[in-house]
Design a protein around this motif. Structure first.
Motif, PDB file in Angstrom:
ATOM      1  N   TRP A 109     -15.850   6.829   0.037  1.00 51.85           N
ATOM      2  CA  TRP A 109     -14.830   6.159   0.458  1.00 51.85           C
ATOM      3  C   TRP A 109     -14.490   6.457   2.148  1.00 51.85           C
ATOM      4  N   SER A 158       0.793  -1.226  -0.012  1.00 53.37           N
ATOM      5  CA  SER A 158      -0.053   0.056  -0.068  1.00 53.37           C
ATOM      6  C   SER A 158       0.904   1.212  -0.033  1.00 53.37           C
ATOM      7  N   THR A 167      -6.395   3.492  -3.542  1.00 54.24           N
ATOM      8  CA  THR A 167      -7.123   2.390  -2.658  1.00 54.24           C
ATOM      9  C   THR A 167      -6.065   1.655  -1.958  1.00 54.24           C
ATOM     10  N   GLU A 182      -6.114  -0.959   2.024  1.00 52.29           N
ATOM     11  CA  GLU A 182      -6.246  -2.099   2.524  1.00 52.29           C
ATOM     12  C   GLU A 182      -7.091  -2.233   3.828  1.00 52.29           C
ATOM     13  N   ILE A 204     -10.421   3.233   1.230  1.00 56.08           N
ATOM     14  CA  ILE A 204     -10.847   2.147   0.567  1.00 56.08           C
ATOM     15  C   ILE A 204     -12.837   2.647   0.546  1.00 56.08           C
ATOM     16  N   PRO A 205     -13.055   1.975  -0.604  1.00 54.84           N
ATOM     17  CA  PRO A 205     -14.665   2.258  -0.792  1.00 54.84           C
ATOM     18  C   PRO A 205     -15.513   1.493   0.148  1.00 54.84           C
TER      19      PRO A 205
END
Length: 240
Positions: free
Chosen positions: A161, A117, A203, A205, A136-137
């Protein structure tokens, strides 16, 4: 070429944990939680320096004998809010960073950041005009509660998000944003947004969660148990 610097605000008390220690100092696998957070950046060759900002009256850092690498600097100039602590840290580094150097602000109590990430964030934003953040969505249905803790309505989750850290912006831009921020921004991106800019979402995690409640420590233990193996794997890949 712009350098990458990490700033970790660690002046908070972590009151929602209901613990005797500030959450950044809670024990996690035999070490203070913040030691695991620092280890992620100390293992990243592209990070030029790491700066931890604590309260002026914080005695726990010394008492716990937290081991760090030469790239880590400690600043005892924490403020009353996250935004003030970050801004104080930026001021403490005046003259040492270039205006266009990148600053990655990361939560002290977020030890589950992976090298994958972190690398994705650096690669995605290193040439960006504004900067951005890991996020993150949202996958869960969102409910807004009324004062009786009953559902008032269901909120649409499309295009929503959940912000994480690191949040990565140029030194000069971030300093300007925090100096001009009205009210108390809850993160660096909000302050940059107030300048009329749109930070990029990168994005992240789920494992990169912020330790806020006692149950979060159980998830953090699992993430940190995997961290040494992941770091060694990444280092082996770099050698070959």
């Amino acid at each position: 070429m712009s350098s990458f610097h990490v700033l970790i605000p660690a002046a908070g008390s972590g009151s929602r944990m209901g613990a005797a220690l500030p959450k950044q100092y809670l024990p996690l696998l035999g070490k203070p939680l913040i030691a695991h957070t620092l280890a992620v950046f100390e293992a990243a060759a592209r990070i030029n320096s790491i700066h931890v900002v604590i309260s002026a009256d914080d005695a726990l850092w010394d008492e716990l004998h937290i081991e760090t690498s030469p790239r880590v600097s400690l600043h005892r100039c924490g403020g009353a809010s996250r935004a003030e602590t970050v801004l104080n840290g930026l001021h403490a580094m005046a003259g040492q960073w270039q205006e266009d150097d990148w600053v990655l602000v990361h939560d002290a109590a977020r030890p589950g950041l992976s090298q994958a990430s972190l690398t994705r964030l650096l690669d995605t934003l290193q040439d960006d005009d504004t900067g951005g953040l890991l996020a993150i969505p949202l996958a869960d249905t969102l409910k807004r509660a009324d004062q009786a803790q009953r559902v008032a309505r269901t909120e649409p989750r499309e295009q929503l998000w959940q912000a994480q850290t690191p949040q990565m912006f140029r030194y000069g831009l971030l300093k300007q944003a925090l100096q001009q921020a009205g009210g108390v921004p809850t993160d660096e991106a909000q302050a940059v947004e107030a300048l009329g800019l749109s930070p990029r979402l990168v994005t992240g995690e789920l494992r990169n969660l912020k330790i806020t409640f006692p149950q979060d420590l159980a998830i953090a233990r699992l993430s940190c148990l995997q961290m040494p193996r992941r770091i060694q794997h990444d280092q082996n890949r770099q050698r070959f």
